[in-house]
Write an enzyme that holds these catalytic residues in place. Sequence first.
Site, short mmCIF file in Angstrom:
data_model
loop_
_atom_site.label_atom_id
_atom_site.label_comp_id
_atom_site.label_asym_id
_atom_site.label_seq_id
_atom_site.Cartn_x
_atom_site.Cartn_y
_atom_site.Cartn_z
N GLU A 191 0.95 -1.22 -0.01
CA GLU A 191 -0.15 -0.01 0.13
C GLU A 191 0.77 1.27 -0.02
O GLU A 191 1.46 1.44 1.04
CB GLU A 191 -0.93 0.12 1.18
CG GLU A 191 -1.88 -1.17 1.22
CD GLU A 191 -2.96 -0.98 0.37
OE1 GLU A 191 -3.38 0.26 -0.05
OE2 GLU A 191 -3.84 -1.83 0.23
N CYS A 195 -2.01 9.30 2.30
CA CYS A 195 -1.87 8.96 1.01
C CYS A 195 -2.87 9.09 -0.07
O CYS A 195 -2.69 9.10 -1.26
CB CYS A 195 -1.39 7.27 0.93
SG CYS A 195 -3.02 6.64 1.68
#
Length: 500
Positions: free
Chosen positions: A221, A259
């Site tokens: 991720e 993110c």
Amino acid sequence: MCHGNESIMESKRVIERELKNMRDYFKSGKTKEASWRECQLQGLRRFLIEREQQISRVLLQDLGKHPVEAFRDEVGTVIKSINFALKNLREWMSGQKANLPQIALLTSAEIVPEPLGLVLIISSWNFPFGLSLEPLIGAIAAGNSVVLKPSELSSASSSLLASGLTQYLDNKAIKIVEGGPDVAQQLLDQTWDKIFFTGSSRVGRIVMSAAVKHLTPLTLELGGKCPALVDTLSSSWDLEVAVKRIIVGKYGTCAGQACIAVDYVLVERRFSSTLVELMKLWIKKMFGENPKETNTVARIVNKPHFFRLKSLLASAEVQKSVIYGGSIMDEENLFIEPTILVDPPLEAAIMTDEIFGPLLPIITVDKIEDGIEFINCRPKPLALYVFTKNKELQRRMICETSSGSVTFNDAILQYAADSLPFGGVGGSGFGSYHGKFSFETFSHQKAVVRRSFLTDFWFRFPPWTPNKLLLLQVAYNYDYLGLLLVLLGLKRPSKPISLF
Ligand code: NAD
């Protein structure tokens, strides 16, 4: 030097011993029991509920997160995910029926999920609870033993996880190990059945090369630059809604240290000043005239990140593009005020690197469709946001760009959806989780076939003859009824069947 080596060897021995115990515990079958999984998930939820204030305090300490933001992103959303997992766990565990080709007469098949074994989760500092506990939910739900290593940069949160959360969980199967890169490296040297990593692409590469050694399955991720494309919205209501959602998806989400925070905005040149004026207005409405005093914008995690962000604005060319904020940068309090830039040089670091902070470039284009080419010339984003009512533009954004997700007319929202896979593509990572996808990420989907001894087609066994080939061709081309009709001579094969 000698002492150093000895202590490294000793900690390696400790890790190996602990992991062996965890493997033995996994082999005992305890973690596979549905009741064990439910009990751990309930423990996780109790931790979040009973320690909510402590969590809020450590998040304030680590990141200056406002308690409301802390609850929204690190407690509330995780409780929601636990509830969803508890509600669906038994159904996920029960697997699903599968169809077989007709040649497998009197056969049933199913897909049975099985836990992978001993898994390692390495997480990031920006959502120290959310990004540690979301994958932990999946790993527990799938019935694994888990080692979680939170980030050393959010040290108060990491220490609360290690000392507090462990009181609510079965420590024979779930361990929280604190430490930085050296500890992560020691863990990566071990053999795992799955590694789940959240962090930068630089460290992602290190993790991937460690996984390669043991052919360990991996989820990465990672981050990158998430664009928001804003179409010319003629209704003032729509525009205001878009602006509010962009602002909260940037400055109101760990000060842009997320993110999936909006990294930059793409807008038509003729529309940019309208957008910018409204953004200025809403930044003031949401965070006050002096956001530093209102404590509604989170702090930068540490000095290196503070100076990294400061340096993004340092060049004269970039400075010229700053049209809002950009001057209050308090090193002592690690505070940077919400800042807007219009058309900074595209080759400047602020436009080539992930920003991960409260600086928002607005990039103007002639036509909004030019944004597609702009996005496609850059690494694939983790998230793409498009504010438009134009259905044709929506269709083009889905078909002509690639990203982990596309959200129309909002930002961040996709993260909270248990029904959607969360993960990247290309440079933003691979693999996904959340909801059932988390369960699947930490499971092996085992194919199970059950065959009867009663009957069989004679033509599947040698010795081979031209007729057997003919029958196999028919069997693979028709359903049961078609096959029966062909065998009885009541139907001609629709396409010519060659014998050799
Ligand atoms: P990072 O890669 O520096 O650190 C992540 C983890 O890796 C930490 O636990 C750290 O201790 C460990 N680590 C650091 N150096 C290591 C090494 N040499 N060997 C092994 N492990 C090491 O990332 P970060 O600064 O914590 O997070 C920021 C990055 O993460 C950004 O790029 C952001 O976009 C990305 N991110 C992605 C997601 C997502 O869900 N896709 C979420 C949050 C952050």
